[in-house]
Design an enzyme around this catalytic site. Sequence first.
Site, PDB file in Angstrom:
ATOM      1  N   PHE A   1     -34.946 -19.707  17.926  1.00 49.37           N
ATOM      2  CA  PHE A   1     -33.942 -19.073  17.055  1.00 49.37           C
ATOM      3  C   PHE A   1     -34.351 -19.169  15.589  1.00 49.37           C
ATOM      4  O   PHE A   1     -34.242 -18.214  14.840  1.00 49.37           O
ATOM      5  CB  PHE A   1     -32.613 -19.814  17.173  1.00 49.37           C
ATOM      6  CG  PHE A   1     -31.735 -19.332  18.280  1.00 49.37           C
ATOM      7  CD1 PHE A   1     -32.116 -18.319  19.133  1.00 49.37           C
ATOM      8  CD2 PHE A   1     -30.484 -19.903  18.459  1.00 49.37           C
ATOM      9  CE1 PHE A   1     -31.292 -17.886  20.148  1.00 49.37           C
ATOM     10  CE2 PHE A   1     -29.651 -19.486  19.467  1.00 49.37           C
ATOM     11  CZ  PHE A   1     -30.051 -18.481  20.312  1.00 49.37           C
TER      12      PHE A   1
ATOM     13  N   GLU B   1     -17.784 -19.793  16.473  1.00 43.57           N
ATOM     14  CA  GLU B   1     -18.414 -18.524  16.856  1.00 43.57           C
ATOM     15  C   GLU B   1     -18.858 -18.564  18.321  1.00 43.57           C
ATOM     16  O   GLU B   1     -19.414 -19.561  18.785  1.00 43.57           O
ATOM     17  CB  GLU B   1     -19.621 -18.265  15.950  1.00 43.57           C
ATOM     18  CG  GLU B   1     -20.282 -16.929  16.229  1.00 43.57           C
ATOM     19  CD  GLU B   1     -21.294 -16.555  15.159  1.00 43.57           C
ATOM     20  OE1 GLU B   1     -20.985 -16.707  13.954  1.00 43.57           O
ATOM     21  OE2 GLU B   1     -22.392 -16.124  15.535  1.00 43.57           O
TER      22      GLU B   1
ATOM     23  N   HIS C   1     -18.257 -23.449   9.756  1.00 43.67           N
ATOM     24  CA  HIS C   1     -18.247 -22.418  10.812  1.00 43.67           C
ATOM     25  C   HIS C   1     -19.280 -22.840  11.858  1.00 43.67           C
ATOM     26  O   HIS C   1     -20.480 -22.875  11.573  1.00 43.67           O
ATOM     27  CB  HIS C   1     -18.609 -21.059  10.199  1.00 43.67           C
ATOM     28  CG  HIS C   1     -18.657 -19.931  11.188  1.00 43.67           C
ATOM     29  ND1 HIS C   1     -17.528 -19.249  11.606  1.00 43.67           N
ATOM     30  CD2 HIS C   1     -19.692 -19.356  11.855  1.00 43.67           C
ATOM     31  CE1 HIS C   1     -17.872 -18.307  12.472  1.00 43.67           C
ATOM     32  NE2 HIS C   1     -19.183 -18.349  12.649  1.00 43.67           N
TER      33      HIS C   1
ATOM     34  N   ASP D   1     -29.635  -6.494  13.653  1.00 46.83           N
ATOM     35  CA  ASP D   1     -31.064  -6.305  13.929  1.00 46.83           C
ATOM     36  C   ASP D   1     -31.169  -5.581  15.251  1.00 46.83           C
ATOM     37  O   ASP D   1     -30.603  -6.045  16.245  1.00 46.83           O
ATOM     38  CB  ASP D   1     -31.782  -7.658  14.075  1.00 46.83           C
ATOM     39  CG  ASP D   1     -31.800  -8.422  12.776  1.00 46.83           C
ATOM     40  OD1 ASP D   1     -32.258  -7.851  11.776  1.00 46.83           O
ATOM     41  OD2 ASP D   1     -31.354  -9.586  12.779  1.00 46.83           O
TER      42      ASP D   1
ATOM     43  N   TYR E   1     -27.303 -16.177   3.059  1.00 42.36           N
ATOM     44  CA  TYR E   1     -28.570 -16.820   3.459  1.00 42.36           C
ATOM     45  C   TYR E   1     -29.043 -17.819   2.398  1.00 42.36           C
ATOM     46  O   TYR E   1     -29.822 -17.457   1.505  1.00 42.36           O
ATOM     47  CB  TYR E   1     -29.637 -15.740   3.699  1.00 42.36           C
ATOM     48  CG  TYR E   1     -29.219 -14.773   4.778  1.00 42.36           C
ATOM     49  CD1 TYR E   1     -29.526 -15.022   6.107  1.00 42.36           C
ATOM     50  CD2 TYR E   1     -28.469 -13.634   4.470  1.00 42.36           C
ATOM     51  CE1 TYR E   1     -29.099 -14.158   7.109  1.00 42.36           C
ATOM     52  CE2 TYR E   1     -28.035 -12.762   5.467  1.00 42.36           C
ATOM     53  CZ  TYR E   1     -28.355 -13.040   6.780  1.00 42.36           C
ATOM     54  OH  TYR E   1     -27.932 -12.202   7.773  1.00 42.36           O
TER      55      TYR E   1
ATOM     56  N   THR F   1     -19.742 -12.439  18.455  1.00 45.00           N
ATOM     57  CA  THR F   1     -20.873 -11.634  17.978  1.00 45.00           C
ATOM     58  C   THR F   1     -20.879 -10.251  18.633  1.00 45.00           C
ATOM     59  O   THR F   1     -20.187  -9.997  19.630  1.00 45.00           O
ATOM     60  CB  THR F   1     -22.221 -12.336  18.239  1.00 45.00           C
ATOM     61  OG1 THR F   1     -22.373 -12.506  19.644  1.00 45.00           O
ATOM     62  CG2 THR F   1     -22.282 -13.677  17.549  1.00 45.00           C
TER      63      THR F   1
ATOM     64  N   SER G   1     -14.001 -22.920  11.733  1.00 45.33           N
ATOM     65  CA  SER G   1     -14.007 -21.697  12.545  1.00 45.33           C
ATOM     66  C   SER G   1     -15.131 -21.817  13.564  1.00 45.33           C
ATOM     67  O   SER G   1     -16.044 -22.625  13.399  1.00 45.33           O
ATOM     68  CB  SER G   1     -14.151 -20.451  11.667  1.00 45.33           C
ATOM     69  OG  SER G   1     -15.260 -20.581  10.801  1.00 45.33           O
TER      70      SER G   1
ATOM     71  N   ARG H   1     -25.301  -5.965   8.915  1.00 43.37           N
ATOM     72  CA  ARG H   1     -26.265  -4.893   9.197  1.00 43.37           C
ATOM     73  C   ARG H   1     -26.709  -4.985  10.653  1.00 43.37           C
ATOM     74  O   ARG H   1     -26.756  -4.003  11.362  1.00 43.37           O
ATOM     75  CB  ARG H   1     -27.480  -5.030   8.270  1.00 43.37           C
ATOM     76  CG  ARG H   1     -28.448  -3.859   8.438  1.00 43.37           C
ATOM     77  CD  ARG H   1     -29.803  -4.167   7.863  1.00 43.37           C
ATOM     78  NE  ARG H   1     -30.509  -5.167   8.653  1.00 43.37           N
ATOM     79  CZ  ARG H   1     -31.735  -5.588   8.395  1.00 43.37           C
ATOM     80  NH1 ARG H   1     -32.389  -5.115   7.347  1.00 43.37           N
ATOM     81  NH2 ARG H   1     -32.309  -6.496   9.153  1.00 43.37           N
TER      82      ARG H   1
HETATM   83  P1  FAD Z   1     -27.771  -7.137   4.762  1.00 50.73           P
HETATM   84  O1  FAD Z   1     -26.800  -7.865   3.912  1.00 50.73           O
HETATM   85  O2  FAD Z   1     -27.744  -5.645   4.730  1.00 50.73           O
HETATM   86  O3  FAD Z   1     -29.238  -7.639   4.349  1.00 50.73           O
HETATM   87  C1  FAD Z   1     -30.349  -7.293   5.152  1.00 50.73           C
HETATM   88  C2  FAD Z   1     -31.616  -7.345   4.306  1.00 50.73           C
HETATM   89  O4  FAD Z   1     -31.630  -6.255   3.378  1.00 50.73           O
HETATM   90  C3  FAD Z   1     -31.752  -8.619   3.459  1.00 50.73           C
HETATM   91  O5  FAD Z   1     -33.114  -8.955   3.420  1.00 50.73           O
HETATM   92  C4  FAD Z   1     -31.269  -8.169   2.072  1.00 50.73           C
HETATM   93  O6  FAD Z   1     -31.857  -8.954   1.051  1.00 50.73           O
HETATM   94  C5  FAD Z   1     -31.739  -6.729   2.045  1.00 50.73           C
HETATM   95  N1  FAD Z   1     -30.892  -5.857   1.223  1.00 50.73           N
HETATM   96  C6  FAD Z   1     -29.555  -5.702   1.323  1.00 50.73           C
HETATM   97  N2  FAD Z   1     -29.126  -4.786   0.429  1.00 50.73           N
HETATM   98  C7  FAD Z   1     -30.228  -4.345  -0.236  1.00 50.73           C
HETATM   99  C8  FAD Z   1     -30.464  -3.377  -1.276  1.00 50.73           C
HETATM  100  N3  FAD Z   1     -29.449  -2.667  -1.793  1.00 50.73           N
HETATM  101  N4  FAD Z   1     -31.743  -3.197  -1.690  1.00 50.73           N
HETATM  102  C9  FAD Z   1     -32.758  -3.910  -1.157  1.00 50.73           C
HETATM  103  N5  FAD Z   1     -32.609  -4.824  -0.175  1.00 50.73           N
HETATM  104  C10 FAD Z   1     -31.362  -5.036   0.276  1.00 50.73           C
HETATM  105  N6  FAD Z   1     -26.594  -9.959  14.117  1.00 50.73           N
HETATM  106  C11 FAD Z   1     -26.120  -9.178  15.137  1.00 50.73           C
HETATM  107  O7  FAD Z   1     -26.811  -8.263  15.590  1.00 50.73           O
HETATM  108  N7  FAD Z   1     -24.875  -9.399  15.669  1.00 50.73           N
HETATM  109  C12 FAD Z   1     -24.049 -10.359  15.206  1.00 50.73           C
HETATM  110  O8  FAD Z   1     -22.934 -10.524  15.698  1.00 50.73           O
HETATM  111  C13 FAD Z   1     -24.511 -11.191  14.131  1.00 50.73           C
HETATM  112  N8  FAD Z   1     -23.722 -12.154  13.588  1.00 50.73           N
HETATM  113  C14 FAD Z   1     -24.157 -12.869  12.501  1.00 50.73           C
HETATM  114  C15 FAD Z   1     -23.288 -13.772  11.885  1.00 50.73           C
HETATM  115  C16 FAD Z   1     -23.685 -14.511  10.776  1.00 50.73           C
HETATM  116  C17 FAD Z   1     -22.715 -15.474  10.137  1.00 50.73           C
HETATM  117  C18 FAD Z   1     -25.004 -14.345  10.256  1.00 50.73           C
HETATM  118  C19 FAD Z   1     -25.463 -15.161   9.080  1.00 50.73           C
HETATM  119  C20 FAD Z   1     -25.869 -13.440  10.856  1.00 50.73           C
HETATM  120  C21 FAD Z   1     -25.465 -12.678  11.954  1.00 50.73           C
HETATM  121  N9  FAD Z   1     -26.288 -11.725  12.568  1.00 50.73           N
HETATM  122  C22 FAD Z   1     -25.823 -10.950  13.606  1.00 50.73           C
HETATM  123  C23 FAD Z   1     -27.653 -11.541  12.091  1.00 50.73           C
HETATM  124  C24 FAD Z   1     -27.765 -10.427  11.031  1.00 50.73           C
HETATM  125  O9  FAD Z   1     -27.370  -9.188  11.585  1.00 50.73           O
HETATM  126  C25 FAD Z   1     -29.210 -10.382  10.566  1.00 50.73           C
HETATM  127  O10 FAD Z   1     -29.522 -11.517   9.811  1.00 50.73           O
HETATM  128  C26 FAD Z   1     -29.633  -9.106   9.868  1.00 50.73           C
HETATM  129  O11 FAD Z   1     -31.057  -9.113   9.758  1.00 50.73           O
HETATM  130  C27 FAD Z   1     -29.091  -8.951   8.451  1.00 50.73           C
HETATM  131  O12 FAD Z   1     -27.767  -8.658   8.455  1.00 50.73           O
HETATM  132  P2  FAD Z   1     -26.913  -8.706   7.072  1.00 50.73           P
HETATM  133  O13 FAD Z   1     -25.551  -8.292   7.397  1.00 50.73           O
HETATM  134  O14 FAD Z   1     -27.132  -9.989   6.383  1.00 50.73           O
HETATM  135  O15 FAD Z   1     -27.694  -7.536   6.283  1.00 50.73           O
END
Ligand code: FAD
Length: 279
Positions: A209, A8, A259, A99, A135, A39, A6, A97
């Site tokens: 990055f 991106e 990916h 950033d 991660y 993204t 895939s 989630r």
């Molecule tokens: P989460 O899964 O919510 O985790 C975020 C943090 O919170 C982690 O440290 C986790 O350990 C912690 N956490 C989660 N749940 C809990 C809980 N219940 N209690 C305590 N701690 C908790 N960013 C963008 O803005 N746009 C994009 O398009 C984008 N694409 C991405 C694609 C991929 C494949 C990846 C790997 C990352 C991408 N990102 C993107 C980056 C991503 O948004 C960031 O890494 C962000 O900081 C975390 O997102 P997440 O979805 O992993 O968050």
Amino acid sequence: MDLPISLEFFPTKTPEGAVKLRAVRQQLYALKPEFCSVTFGAGGSTQDGTLQAVSEIMVEGCAAAPHLSCIGQSRESIRERLAAYTAADIRRIVALRGDLPSGYGVGGEFRYASDLVAFVRAETGDRFHIEVAAYPETHPQAKSPLSDLEAFAAKVKAGANSGITQYFFNADAYFRYLDDLQHAGVDVSAVPVVPGIMPITSSTQLMRFSDACGAEIPRWIRMRLQAYGDDTASIKAFGLDVITALCERLGQGGAPGLHFYTMNQSVATLEIVNRLGLR
Ligand code: FAD
């Protein structure tokens, strides 16, 4: 070795950029990607560009998945996005989630990606295949490696179908992560966690990055990249060797796919897949 691939992309900001990206995609379709993802800027600048790019990819005959981040969003705004994705006949999303850029408050009605996954399932049932982020080297804001594993498990429990990892250069970290997920109750044969692959084409961009997203550049790679200085030909040649070897190891070790973070470029991804003999 035969592995699903895939790709991106990120949305472009100008009409000229969109034209260039179309040409890049046409070259990359030779790899027969399972899907292309686009993204989504959590700060808002390129959010409409995500849907536009995804729609173009689908018209070009490839399955496509918009990323959707929930930080700073309300339930209503996510509901509207989901309605737009449904109207566009989209079947797969990457739920994150996100950033927020510095200067934005946190706000919003979602705290974690698992909240978004649960919301998408509650609102749209099984309509979407939901990908989530993983991660192998631990998310930089995680309280501990274990709590980060639990965060991934929570996304699966909320309804995620599969994972895509942050990029990494250490295959052992990935295989260990899969083992740990299995012990944390995630059946990785039912919920595939696909390694995210970042081709190395530029030293400064990669360092920037990697520092931001917590991906470790092993010392031997960093030292080599620094020693090449402005010699981009050597950086690219070295990068192709390193990433092809990484992909080989991942494939041989049973990774369910690759990916590629294409960075909207075709050359490195094409060359790596070609060297792997995958297409
Ligand atoms: P989460 O899964 O919510 O985790 C975020 C943090 O919170 C982690 O440290 C986790 O350990 C912690 N956490 C989660 N749940 C809990 C809980 N219940 N209690 C305590 N701690 C908790 N960013 C963008 O803005 N746009 C994009 O398009 C984008 N694409 C991405 C694609 C991929 C494949 C990846 C790997 C990352 C991408 N990102 C993107 C980056 C991503 O948004 C960031 O890494 C962000 O900081 C975390 O997102 P997440 O979805 O992993 O968050």
